[in-house]
Design a protein around this motif. Sequence first.
Motif: not given
Length: 287
Positions: A222-241
């Motif tokens: 699991a990843l806690l994505l802290d204070n990331m802008p939405n574009h970075a959140l989207r990238e991280c979601v794809e990486l973690a899928r």
Amino acid sequence: MPNGAAAGFPLHDGALLALARAALEEDRAFEDVTTLATVTPGHHARADLVARRDGVVAGVPLAVTAFKQLDPHVEIRIDVRDGTPVKKGDVVLHLSGTARGLLSAERVALNFAQRLSGVASLTAQYVKAVAGTSAKILDTRKTTPGWRMLEKYAVTCGGGTNHRATLADAVLIKDNHLAACGGDVGVAVQRAREYAPTGMLVQVECDTVAQVRAALAAGAEALLLDNMPNHALRECVELARGKAWTEASGGVSLDTVRGIAETGVDRISIGALTHSAPSLDLALDFE
């Protein structure tokens, strides 16, 4: 469920009684000089506990128990149970008993119900804001000392989901943990796996996409994505899928939560649910 509670009410009867009693003793409700001086012992009264604003109710069992401590024979009709939405003007409880008992228990009963209903009401607003997305609204450990289980219960009354309740429930490797073990995510995850019970979740807090890549490579679940802008959140979601679930946190507000949810994160944790929820305006109106 006892005394208007919703599923998951965290206190057994003894603990419920002890907490209500402690709050009444703190207020010296059994020595209420104003009420004892002005109200005759046998005077009977009826009153309604009323919502002055729209919201979601929680804490009814504590309010009921407080009133019963001051008047064991009080008659209480519960019109609204925990977890139920209310509109301004709705009656939550109707009470019939000694005026002394109702007056002396009033503030403690309201303190319990207003605080917990405030948490439930704010949670419900966040849940509504992300409706239609896959994101769940989570609480945190940013709770009032001694009230954690009650405040987390209130979150569920508002439709939210509880995060870990204690430090012993799951591994969450944060930036200070990494700093204390040399900054190596792989080492931290490996040590966690060796120490934690089999099957316990290992989560890593990440501030950057690079940290997400490192945490995934180390096998974080699991990843806690802290204070990331939405574009970075989207990238991280794809990486973690397919590899790890994702949780967004940090600076979340009712204005921003929908956009965060639409990035595809699985969960959004919000400390404000418990540390900054305004009390719901409830009042005791005598007939």
